[in-house]
Design an enzyme around this catalytic site. Structure first.
Site, mmCIF file in Angstrom:
data_model
loop_
_atom_site.group_PDB
_atom_site.id
_atom_site.type_symbol
_atom_site.label_atom_id
_atom_site.label_comp_id
_atom_site.label_asym_id
_atom_site.label_seq_id
_atom_site.Cartn_x
_atom_site.Cartn_y
_atom_site.Cartn_z
ATOM 1 N N SER A 41 -0.270 10.152 4.013
ATOM 2 C CA SER A 41 -0.712 8.873 3.484
ATOM 3 C C SER A 41 -2.217 8.880 3.211
ATOM 4 C CB SER A 41 -0.297 7.750 4.448
ATOM 5 O OG SER A 41 -0.398 6.491 3.834
ATOM 6 N N ASP A 166 5.917 6.595 1.379
ATOM 7 C CA ASP A 166 4.814 6.972 2.265
ATOM 8 C C ASP A 166 5.255 7.938 3.372
ATOM 9 O OD1 ASP A 166 2.938 6.523 4.691
ATOM 10 O OD2 ASP A 166 1.901 5.505 3.047
#
Length: 276
Positions: A41, A166
Site C-alpha cells: 500500500s 489494497d
C-alpha cells in the site's frame, strides 16, 4: 561467511506512512542500505522511491511527494464530488487517476521493476483468486496502484484481466515475504499501530476499528514469532501517534506529515544508536 541480505519492509497505513520517510532518513544516515525492499500500500509507494534511489537524496524526493498538491488531492475531494464518483461507480468515492498521478510523479511514468537500483516486491490482493499477489516484474506504476487501491475509496486495479485491491487486506506488514526471499537482516518500517494497545470496543465505530486492527496485526505478530534462526529483525519505532489519529477521518489528514516525519526520524535514530 554467510551472505548478509538486508531488507526494508514498509507496511501499509495511509497517511501514517509518512513515518517511513523519517525512518528511511535515519537508516541511510546510519549507513544502512537495503538489498531488498518489500512494501504494501503506502509502503509500496514509498518503497518504490527508495528502490529507485537508495541514497539520502530520496528523502527530498519523498518530502516533495508528501507535501505536493497531488498527494493532498488523492483523498481530498469535496463531499459532492465523492458522491458523484459513488453515484457513477457504485463502488468507490475517490478518483483513481489522482493516485496514479501521485505514483507517476514520485517514481516516473514508464519505469519497470527492472529499472530499479534495488529489487522491489509489492503486495496486492487478487479478487478472483482471493489471495495475495506479489509483483516483482513488469510495469511499476500499475503494480503500485494495485497495491494501494483501498476498497471503497478506490476501484480495483485491473492488470492482465485480473483485479486487485489494497495489499493491506492480505499482508499489511510483509515481514514473512522478506524472509522467504532470503533476507537475513530485516528492518520493519511500520506506521505505529502495532505499538498501540487494543481495548474492548464501546461504540459502533470502535467495533470496526478493533476488528480491522486484529485482522491487520495478527499475521505480522505470527510471522515475527516464526522468524527462523539466523535472521535478525528490527522493528523501528514510529515516534507515536499525533493528535487526531484516533478520529475516523484521520486517514485524510496530511497536515501532520512534517510532525510524523520528524518524530519517526528521532525515534528511529535513537533506536539505531542503541544497536551494535
Amino acid at each position: 561467511m554467510a551472505c548478509v541480505t538486508t531488507a526494508f519492509v514498509l507496511g501499509g497505513g495511509g497517511v501514517r506512512g509518512a513515518v517511513h520517510v523519517g525512518m528511511i532518513q535515519a537508516l541511510l544516515e546510519a549507513g544502512v542500505r537495503p538489498d531488498l525492499v518489500v512494501g504494501t500500500s503506502i509502503g509500496a509507494i514509498n518503497g518504490a522511491a527508495l528502490a529507485a534511489d537508495p541514497t539520502p537524496a530520496v528523502v527530498e524526493t519523498l518530502l516533495g511527494a508528501w507535501s505536493s498538491p497531488v498527494a493532498a488531492s488523492v483523498y481530498g475531494e469535496p463531499w459532492y464530488r465523492q458522491i458523484g464518483h459513488l453515484a457513477r461507480s457504485r463502488t468507490h468515492v475517490f478518483d483513481p487517476a489522482k493516485l496514479r498521478a501521485l505514483v507517476q510523479g514520485t517514481i516516473g511514468a514508464d519505469r519497470t521493476f527492472a529499472d530499479l537500483d534495488v529489487p522491489l516486491v509489492v503486495a496486492a490482493a487478487s479478487i478472483e483468486r482471493a489471495a495475495e499477489h506479489w509483483f516483482d516484474s513488469g510495469p511499476l506504476v500499475d503494480a503500485i496502484v494495485a497495491s494501494a487501491s483501498v476498497p471503497g475509496a478506490l476501484p480495483p486495479a485491473e492488470i492482465d484481466g485480473e483485479h486487485f485491491l489494497d495489499g493491506g487486506l492480505v499482508n499489511s506488514i510483509p515481514l514473512g515475504e522478506a524472509v522467504r526471499r532470503g533476507a537475513t537482516t530485516v528492518y520493519v518500517l511500520q506506521v505505529g499501530r502495532v505499538e498501540e494497545p487494543l481495548t474492548v470496543p464501546r461504540k459502533p465505530a470502535d467495533v470496526a476499528k478493533v476488528a480491522f486492527e486484529i485482522s491487520r496485526r495478527h499475521r505480522f505478530f505470527r510471522e515475527l514469532a516464526d522468524v527462523p534462526d539466523g535472521v535478525t529483525v528490527h522493528v523501528l519505532p514510529s515516534g507515536g501517534p499525533v493528535p487526531g489519529d484516533e478520529k475516523l477521518g484521520s486517514f485524510r489528514r496530511l497536515d501532520a506529515t512534517r510532525d510524523r516525519i520528524a518524530r519517526s526520524h528521532d525515534a528511529a535514530r535513537a533506536y539505531l544508536a542503541e544497536q551494535p
